[in-house]
Design a protein around this motif. Sequence first.
Motif, PDB file in Angstrom:
ATOM      1  N   UNK A 285       1.367  -1.034  -0.191  1.00  0.00           N
ATOM      2  CA  UNK A 285       0.081   0.088  -0.261  1.00  0.00           C
ATOM      3  C   UNK A 285       0.674   1.091   0.217  1.00  0.00           C
ATOM      4  N   UNK A 286       0.872   1.542  -1.133  1.00  0.00           N
ATOM      5  CA  UNK A 286       1.969   2.943  -1.251  1.00  0.00           C
ATOM      6  C   UNK A 286       1.341   4.271  -0.457  1.00  0.00           C
ATOM      7  N   UNK A 287       1.707   5.694   0.486  1.00  0.00           N
ATOM      8  CA  UNK A 287       1.011   6.202   1.039  1.00  0.00           C
ATOM      9  C   UNK A 287       1.738   7.235   0.611  1.00  0.00           C
ATOM     10  N   UNK A 288       1.264   8.235   0.006  1.00  0.00           N
ATOM     11  CA  UNK A 288       1.879   9.138  -0.725  1.00  0.00           C
ATOM     12  C   UNK A 288       1.103  10.262   0.818  1.00  0.00           C
ATOM     13  N   UNK A 289       2.459  11.549   1.158  1.00  0.00           N
ATOM     14  CA  UNK A 289       1.761  12.237   1.932  1.00  0.00           C
ATOM     15  C   UNK A 289       2.432  13.515   1.115  1.00  0.00           C
ATOM     16  N   UNK A 290       1.412  14.334   0.252  1.00  0.00           N
ATOM     17  CA  UNK A 290       1.681  14.846  -0.754  1.00  0.00           C
ATOM     18  C   UNK A 290       1.706  16.454   0.852  1.00  0.00           C
ATOM     19  N   UNK A 291       1.968  16.661   0.978  1.00  0.00           N
ATOM     20  CA  UNK A 291       2.525  18.480   2.225  1.00  0.00           C
ATOM     21  C   UNK A 291       2.842  19.778   1.020  1.00  0.00           C
ATOM     22  N   UNK A 292       2.793  18.984  -0.358  1.00  0.00           N
ATOM     23  CA  UNK A 292       3.440  20.416  -1.438  1.00  0.00           C
ATOM     24  C   UNK A 292       4.886  20.437  -1.303  1.00  0.00           C
ATOM     25  N   UNK A 293       5.569  20.597  -0.443  1.00  0.00           N
ATOM     26  CA  UNK A 293       6.634  20.929  -0.342  1.00  0.00           C
ATOM     27  C   UNK A 293       7.638  20.219  -0.463  1.00  0.00           C
ATOM     28  N   UNK A 294       8.797  19.496  -1.224  1.00  0.00           N
ATOM     29  CA  UNK A 294      10.244  18.947  -0.797  1.00  0.00           C
ATOM     30  C   UNK A 294      11.013  19.459   0.103  1.00  0.00           C
ATOM     31  N   UNK A 295      11.657  20.140   0.772  1.00  0.00           N
ATOM     32  CA  UNK A 295      12.118  20.994   1.205  1.00  0.00           C
ATOM     33  C   UNK A 295      11.531  21.852   0.968  1.00  0.00           C
ATOM     34  N   UNK A 296      12.800  23.005   0.135  1.00  0.00           N
ATOM     35  CA  UNK A 296      12.180  24.294  -0.290  1.00  0.00           C
ATOM     36  C   UNK A 296      11.005  24.325  -1.759  1.00  0.00           C
ATOM     37  N   UNK A 297      11.056  23.069  -2.379  1.00  0.00           N
ATOM     38  CA  UNK A 297      11.114  23.366  -3.366  1.00  0.00           C
ATOM     39  C   UNK A 297       9.458  23.005  -3.793  1.00  0.00           C
ATOM     40  N   UNK A 298       8.514  23.643  -4.663  1.00  0.00           N
ATOM     41  CA  UNK A 298       7.042  23.237  -4.829  1.00  0.00           C
ATOM     42  C   UNK A 298       6.817  22.283  -5.592  1.00  0.00           C
ATOM     43  N   UNK A 299       5.310  21.270  -5.446  1.00  0.00           N
ATOM     44  CA  UNK A 299       5.633  19.980  -6.495  1.00  0.00           C
ATOM     45  C   UNK A 299       5.806  21.182  -8.343  1.00  0.00           C
ATOM     46  N   UNK A 300       5.035  21.869  -8.038  1.00  0.00           N
ATOM     47  CA  UNK A 300       4.835  22.162  -9.398  1.00  0.00           C
ATOM     48  C   UNK A 300       5.908  23.227  -9.465  1.00  0.00           C
TER      49      UNK A 300
END
Length: 340
Positions: A177-192
Amino acid sequence: MAQKNRRRQPNIDREHALHLLREMLRIRRFEEKCVELYQASKIRGFLHLYIGEEAVAVGGMQALQPEDAIVATYREHGHALARSVPANVIMAEMYGKIEGCSRGRGGSMHLFDAATRFYGGNAIVGGGIPLAVGLALADKLAGRQRVTACFFGEGAVAEGEFHESLNLAALWKLPVLFCCENNLYAMGTALSRSESETDICLKAAAFEIPAWPVDGMDVLAVEDATRRAAIAVRGGGGPHFLEYRTYRFRAHSMYDPELYRDKQEVEEWKKRDPIPNLIERLKQQNLWQEEEWSRMEAEVALEIGQSIEFAEAGHWEPVEELTQFVYSEESPAKAQSAQS
Ligand SMILES: Cc1ncc(C[n+]2csc(CCOP(=O)(O)OP(=O)(O)O)c2C)c(N)n1
Ligand SMILES: [Mg+2]
């Protein structure tokens, strides 16, 4: 129109909701204390707080059985607490004491506990995903009906091993079961800023893995979705993928001036804080008694206080033992010839 869009709130089981609330509070207060201990140099190294995201670990763990396996990231204090790894051994690990769940060798980012099948605590972004697929492959080969739940941040979708792992899991129909915690940022990099396709569920769908988004600020929604997905995985339905939409209220780690996001954005997400929101739901259904809160706070404070005492009373590993379990005393070839 607004009326039309309003979701109907299902009735809540009071005792269960209080359990969820208490679990989220344990994580919140544990980490707030960790900040103080970090500032006092009792805890050193990296420290990534989960504050704001508690509903994901707490709701998610409700859907898993003791025989299931959990793999998490370096932001895993909440997962370990919600998985019933004792607060004492977590705190001792934060201190780097030998009584810690990883003998004090891992610290905050490497909590591990075989008894609860908690496989870390992985500091490498995406590093836990192939581990989870390997655990699930072992279960499948052995004919065991177990689920491996793998928690990771949305930053991991940029890693090659995310795609390789999802492909194999789907190809071999593995119980993961893949549980992706999308909090919109990876360190300082926004997903977009890092992904051409920001809909993470579509990435899983590209591997033919059933995937759906979940309100990660709503513990009941998280529990419900995770339960449905875990049942499907356990029943032989192959891998499933959940994208929990969530937000961290604090910095990425202890040193982060947070120049990459608006203060206003943080404030907006704080309005969706999963703890007061659950209390509000209980109030709406006349299931909340005000004295509940102070009792819960006192119980949680006692548990955390005891964990600090336990960590303080712990011991440093003697320097001469540090290489134990790191390098083999003998090479495997030597050991084999000694046996023959
Ligand atoms: C392979 C790898 N690359 C870079 C890093 C440095 N790093 C640590 S945390 C992080 C961001 C990860 O973000 P995400 O997966 O969204 O998880 P979050 O911190 O938001 O929970 C990065 C790039 C790392 N630990 N591992
Ligand atoms: Mg992230």
